[in-house]
Design a protein around this motif. Sequence first.
Motif, PDB file in Angstrom:
ATOM      1  N   GLU A 303       0.827  -1.208   0.000  1.00 57.47           N
ATOM      2  CA  GLU A 303       0.000   0.000   0.000  1.00 57.47           C
ATOM      3  C   GLU A 303       0.862   1.259   0.000  1.00 57.47           C
ATOM      4  OE1 GLU A 303      -3.181   0.237  -0.389  1.00 57.47           O
ATOM      5  OE2 GLU A 303      -3.423  -1.942  -0.521  1.00 57.47           O
ATOM      6  N   GLN A 304       2.046   1.184   0.624  1.00 59.08           N
ATOM      7  CA  GLN A 304       2.938   2.343   0.638  1.00 59.08           C
ATOM      8  C   GLN A 304       3.410   2.678  -0.760  1.00 59.08           C
ATOM      9  OE1 GLN A 304       6.424   1.746   3.008  1.00 59.08           O
ATOM     10  NE2 GLN A 304       7.273   3.796   2.575  1.00 59.08           N
ATOM     11  N   MET A 305       3.760   1.642  -1.563  1.00 57.98           N
ATOM     12  CA  MET A 305       4.229   1.897  -2.923  1.00 57.98           C
ATOM     13  C   MET A 305       3.079   2.356  -3.816  1.00 57.98           C
ATOM     14  SD  MET A 305       7.505   1.383  -3.083  1.00 57.98           S
ATOM     15  CE  MET A 305       7.558   2.217  -1.492  1.00 57.98           C
ATOM     16  N   LYS A 306       1.889   1.810  -3.593  1.00 59.98           N
ATOM     17  CA  LYS A 306       0.747   2.259  -4.388  1.00 59.98           C
ATOM     18  C   LYS A 306       0.422   3.720  -4.119  1.00 59.98           C
ATOM     19  CE  LYS A 306      -1.496  -2.297  -4.572  1.00 59.98           C
ATOM     20  NZ  LYS A 306      -2.696  -3.088  -4.178  1.00 59.98           N
ATOM     21  N   GLY A 307       0.721   4.184  -2.912  1.00 59.59           N
ATOM     22  CA  GLY A 307       0.429   5.569  -2.593  1.00 59.59           C
ATOM     23  C   GLY A 307       1.235   6.554  -3.408  1.00 59.59           C
ATOM     24  N   LEU A 308       2.394   6.151  -3.922  1.00 58.15           N
ATOM     25  CA  LEU A 308       3.201   7.052  -4.738  1.00 58.15           C
ATOM     26  C   LEU A 308       2.516   7.384  -6.059  1.00 58.15           C
ATOM     27  CD1 LEU A 308       6.736   5.438  -4.185  1.00 58.15           C
ATOM     28  CD2 LEU A 308       5.730   7.395  -2.990  1.00 58.15           C
ATOM     29  N   LEU A 309       1.604   6.537  -6.510  1.00 59.62           N
ATOM     30  CA  LEU A 309       0.947   6.746  -7.805  1.00 59.62           C
ATOM     31  C   LEU A 309      -0.479   7.261  -7.656  1.00 59.62           C
ATOM     32  CD1 LEU A 309       2.099   3.461  -9.590  1.00 59.62           C
ATOM     33  CD2 LEU A 309       3.063   5.730  -9.847  1.00 59.62           C
ATOM     34  N   ARG A 310      -0.877   7.603  -6.452  1.00 63.62           N
ATOM     35  CA  ARG A 310      -2.268   8.003  -6.237  1.00 63.62           C
ATOM     36  C   ARG A 310      -2.685   9.220  -7.062  1.00 63.62           C
ATOM     37  NH1 ARG A 310      -2.512   7.024  -0.721  1.00 63.62           N
ATOM     38  NH2 ARG A 310      -2.929   4.845  -1.247  1.00 63.62           N
ATOM     39  N   PRO A 311      -1.827  10.222  -7.304  1.00 63.44           N
ATOM     40  CA  PRO A 311      -2.270  11.357  -8.128  1.00 63.44           C
ATOM     41  C   PRO A 311      -2.557  10.969  -9.576  1.00 63.44           C
ATOM     42  CG  PRO A 311      -0.365  11.965  -6.796  1.00 63.44           C
ATOM     43  CD  PRO A 311      -0.503  10.486  -6.689  1.00 63.44           C
ATOM     44  N   HIS A 312      -1.959   9.884 -10.075  1.00 64.41           N
ATOM     45  CA  HIS A 312      -2.105   9.534 -11.491  1.00 64.41           C
ATOM     46  C   HIS A 312      -3.048   8.355 -11.722  1.00 64.41           C
ATOM     47  CE1 HIS A 312       1.241  12.189 -12.586  1.00 64.41           C
ATOM     48  NE2 HIS A 312       1.876  11.714 -11.517  1.00 64.41           N
ATOM     49  N   VAL A 313      -3.215   7.520 -10.735  1.00 65.31           N
ATOM     50  CA  VAL A 313      -4.009   6.303 -10.922  1.00 65.31           C
ATOM     51  C   VAL A 313      -5.343   6.484 -10.225  1.00 65.31           C
ATOM     52  CG1 VAL A 313      -4.117   3.826 -10.542  1.00 65.31           C
ATOM     53  CG2 VAL A 313      -1.920   4.920 -11.060  1.00 65.31           C
ATOM     54  N   PRO A 314      -6.454   6.363 -10.950  1.00 64.77           N
ATOM     55  CA  PRO A 314      -7.776   6.478 -10.303  1.00 64.77           C
ATOM     56  C   PRO A 314      -8.033   5.267  -9.412  1.00 64.77           C
ATOM     57  CG  PRO A 314      -8.019   5.809 -12.594  1.00 64.77           C
ATOM     58  CD  PRO A 314      -6.565   6.126 -12.402  1.00 64.77           C
ATOM     59  N   GLN A 382       9.918  11.479  -6.968  1.00 65.83           N
ATOM     60  CA  GLN A 382       9.789  12.563  -7.949  1.00 65.83           C
ATOM     61  C   GLN A 382       9.339  12.031  -9.307  1.00 65.83           C
ATOM     62  OE1 GLN A 382      13.469  14.715  -8.078  1.00 65.83           O
ATOM     63  NE2 GLN A 382      13.451  15.243  -5.877  1.00 65.83           N
ATOM     64  N   PHE A 383       9.931  10.913  -9.721  1.00 64.99           N
ATOM     65  CA  PHE A 383       9.537  10.348 -11.014  1.00 64.99           C
ATOM     66  C   PHE A 383       8.083   9.867 -10.983  1.00 64.99           C
ATOM     67  CE2 PHE A 383      14.236   9.570 -11.508  1.00 64.99           C
ATOM     68  CZ  PHE A 383      14.402  10.480 -12.535  1.00 64.99           C
ATOM     69  N   CYS A 384       7.643   9.331  -9.855  1.00 68.52           N
ATOM     70  CA  CYS A 384       6.257   8.886  -9.756  1.00 68.52           C
ATOM     71  C   CYS A 384       5.298  10.071  -9.813  1.00 68.52           C
ATOM     72  CB  CYS A 384       6.040   8.094  -8.462  1.00 68.52           C
ATOM     73  SG  CYS A 384       6.823   6.467  -8.431  1.00 68.52           S
ATOM     74  N   GLN A 385       5.683  11.189  -9.239  1.00 67.96           N
ATOM     75  CA  GLN A 385       4.831  12.372  -9.270  1.00 67.96           C
ATOM     76  C   GLN A 385       4.739  12.958 -10.677  1.00 67.96           C
ATOM     77  OE1 GLN A 385       2.998  13.466  -6.756  1.00 67.96           O
ATOM     78  NE2 GLN A 385       3.793  11.893  -5.358  1.00 67.96           N
ATOM     79  N   ARG A 386       5.860  12.942 -11.403  1.00 67.59           N
ATOM     80  CA  ARG A 386       5.903  13.551 -12.743  1.00 67.59           C
ATOM     81  C   ARG A 386       5.440  12.602 -13.837  1.00 67.59           C
ATOM     82  NH1 ARG A 386      11.727  14.719 -13.546  1.00 67.59           N
ATOM     83  NH2 ARG A 386      10.966  15.168 -15.644  1.00 67.59           N
ATOM     84  N   LEU A 387       5.906  11.351 -13.797  1.00 70.03           N
ATOM     85  CA  LEU A 387       5.692  10.402 -14.898  1.00 70.03           C
ATOM     86  C   LEU A 387       4.983   9.130 -14.426  1.00 70.03           C
ATOM     87  CD1 LEU A 387       9.275  10.698 -16.439  1.00 70.03           C
ATOM     88  CD2 LEU A 387       7.194  11.841 -17.223  1.00 70.03           C
ATOM     89  N   GLY A 388       4.098   9.276 -13.452  1.00 74.47           N
ATOM     90  CA  GLY A 388       3.444   8.092 -12.888  1.00 74.47           C
ATOM     91  C   GLY A 388       2.541   7.350 -13.858  1.00 74.47           C
ATOM     92  N   LYS A 389       2.146   7.990 -14.957  1.00 75.95           N
ATOM     93  CA  LYS A 389       1.280   7.323 -15.928  1.00 75.95           C
ATOM     94  C   LYS A 389       2.043   6.401 -16.872  1.00 75.95           C
ATOM     95  CE  LYS A 389      -2.217  10.983 -16.236  1.00 75.95           C
ATOM     96  NZ  LYS A 389      -2.911  11.905 -17.179  1.00 75.95           N
ATOM     97  N   TYR A 390       3.353   6.519 -16.917  1.00 80.70           N
ATOM     98  CA  TYR A 390       4.124   5.850 -17.967  1.00 80.70           C
ATOM     99  C   TYR A 390       5.020   4.769 -17.360  1.00 80.70           C
ATOM    100  CZ  TYR A 390       2.611  10.150 -20.185  1.00 80.70           C
ATOM    101  OH  TYR A 390       1.838  11.195 -20.642  1.00 80.70           O
ATOM    102  N   ARG A 391       5.291   3.751 -18.169  1.00 78.71           N
ATOM    103  CA  ARG A 391       6.084   2.610 -17.730  1.00 78.71           C
ATOM    104  C   ARG A 391       7.286   2.422 -18.644  1.00 78.71           C
ATOM    105  NH1 ARG A 391       3.030   3.754 -14.465  1.00 78.71           N
ATOM    106  NH2 ARG A 391       1.207   2.631 -13.665  1.00 78.71           N
ATOM    107  N   MET A 392       8.277   1.673 -18.116  1.00 79.07           N
ATOM    108  CA  MET A 392       9.450   1.295 -18.913  1.00 79.07           C
ATOM    109  C   MET A 392       9.823  -0.141 -18.559  1.00 79.07           C
ATOM    110  SD  MET A 392      12.487   3.329 -16.867  1.00 79.07           S
ATOM    111  CE  MET A 392      13.749   2.668 -17.928  1.00 79.07           C
TER     112      MET A 392
END
Length: 557
Positions: A303-314, A382-392
Amino acid sequence: LFKKIMCIITVAAEVRKQISGQYSGSPQLLKNLNIVGNISHHTTVPLTEAVDPVDLEDYLITHPLAVDSGPLRDLIEFPPDDIEVVYSPRDCRTLVSAVPEESEMDPHVRDCIRSYTEDWAIVIRKYHKLGTGFNPNTLDKQKERQKGLPKQVFESDEAPDGNNYQDDQDDLKRRSMSIDDTPRGSWACSIFDLKNSLPDALLPNLLDRTPNEEIDRQNDDQRKSNRHKELFALHPSPDEEEPIERLSVPDVPKEHFGQRLLVKCLSLKFEIEIEPIFASLALYDVKEKKKISENFYFDLNSEQMKGLLRPHVPPAAITTLARSAIFSITYPSQDVFLVIKLEKVLQQGDIGECAEPYMIFKEADATKNKEKLEKLKSQADQFCQRLGKYRMPFAWTAIHLMNIVSSAGSLERDSTEVEISTGERKGSWSERRNSSIVGRRSLERTTSGDDACNLTSFRPATLTVTNFFKQEGDRLSDEDLYKFLADMRRPSSVLRRLRPITAQLKIDISPAPENPHYCLTPELLQVKLYPDSRVRPTREILEFPARDVYVPNTTYR
């Protein structure tokens, strides 16, 4: 019917012959035509006008066959009760039909998709078995009939025993010498024959007077005793010089499924935890060089790691939270691999640079490298906040499916624990059993035949994948993946050049149950027996068969 048609043809031929004989080559033709023209007010009828042929169906309806009632009448008339049409309701696996509402589509599209919703019309032919195209002696029926039959062994089939055969030859030689020494037809020869001959079995009641009916009854009873009920059907059918198309009664069409495999993803852990990692599963056939299933994406992050993507993931829907999947394999073989790919949030730099921390930092050194890990976590945030929608792409590994299945099926335990790692030589496979016997044995066992590729009867296995290969930036295509998978079945220098990433992925592999609960189709429709919509579901993964599957399409997709 044939006689009546021939009679019509004969009468028409005689009329044409009479007219042609009357007018052919004669000046009387023009005169007769003029007379007819004057009578019909100068209307001429050309002799070359085509005559409409007789409508056979109309003729049969207006002229019913006058067949006398007799013993052969059934051979002439069509049996009225031969064909029966029965409508069977179509079963639907899902709680809601996949076909869209008819009000939202064009009329011609509506007519097309009704083939997926209408009831089955089953044509039952009562006298189908009496036709020449029906062959009851199928291979399965032949095997079923032969069960329980005593094996017949004849003298010519038995191999002679060496000692007994030699004794018989010596005895025959002594007898022949004794007979040769005695002149044929003499009194001594007759005595010799009598002494060496065996008496015939006595025939009881030979001279008793028995009625002929009683003798016939006894013979009939003896013929029926120990007689197979389908004696002549035991003989194999002869090879036909010209093959005949045998039209068998088809089964009711249903949705096609291959051998089904249930994969449960339990946990994914790295030496360091600084950012969310996303995983996917798919099946590949190395021999056919094809991907034979769609991707199954699963999320094992905390849940802690999922929280980093909360602004980008509904907020995630319940259908996206599945951690178990059912794969279907129509053509299982020794060349099928389960490929696991890992992805991370897009960040600046090469793939190798992004994966470097996972290869150099260890969990045991967390306190020593605390400042460096905090810096990495800050950068990942920082990368999750800026580019959380994209994967590599990040890393990958593969499991040789049939080796795991064959190994689990050969064990006596109810479940198997298998560890897969790159070990000293990258790409080798090893197994570890939690039992009193501690040891390792190679899983590189190749088997052949359809029995070795059976995915329905092996024991469930728990796999622990301990190493992944770092994804090379210039080798992202499927062609490169096929080369790596082919090298996994044999020691190769290609895999040695790949850098490993230490991780631990636990998954369960088992045969899929026939009717699993809380299951979703590839279209995310709930399969029946879905009591609670809040329970984490199991996904059915759509198969891309390696070769064509010749079955009708019965579901709307």
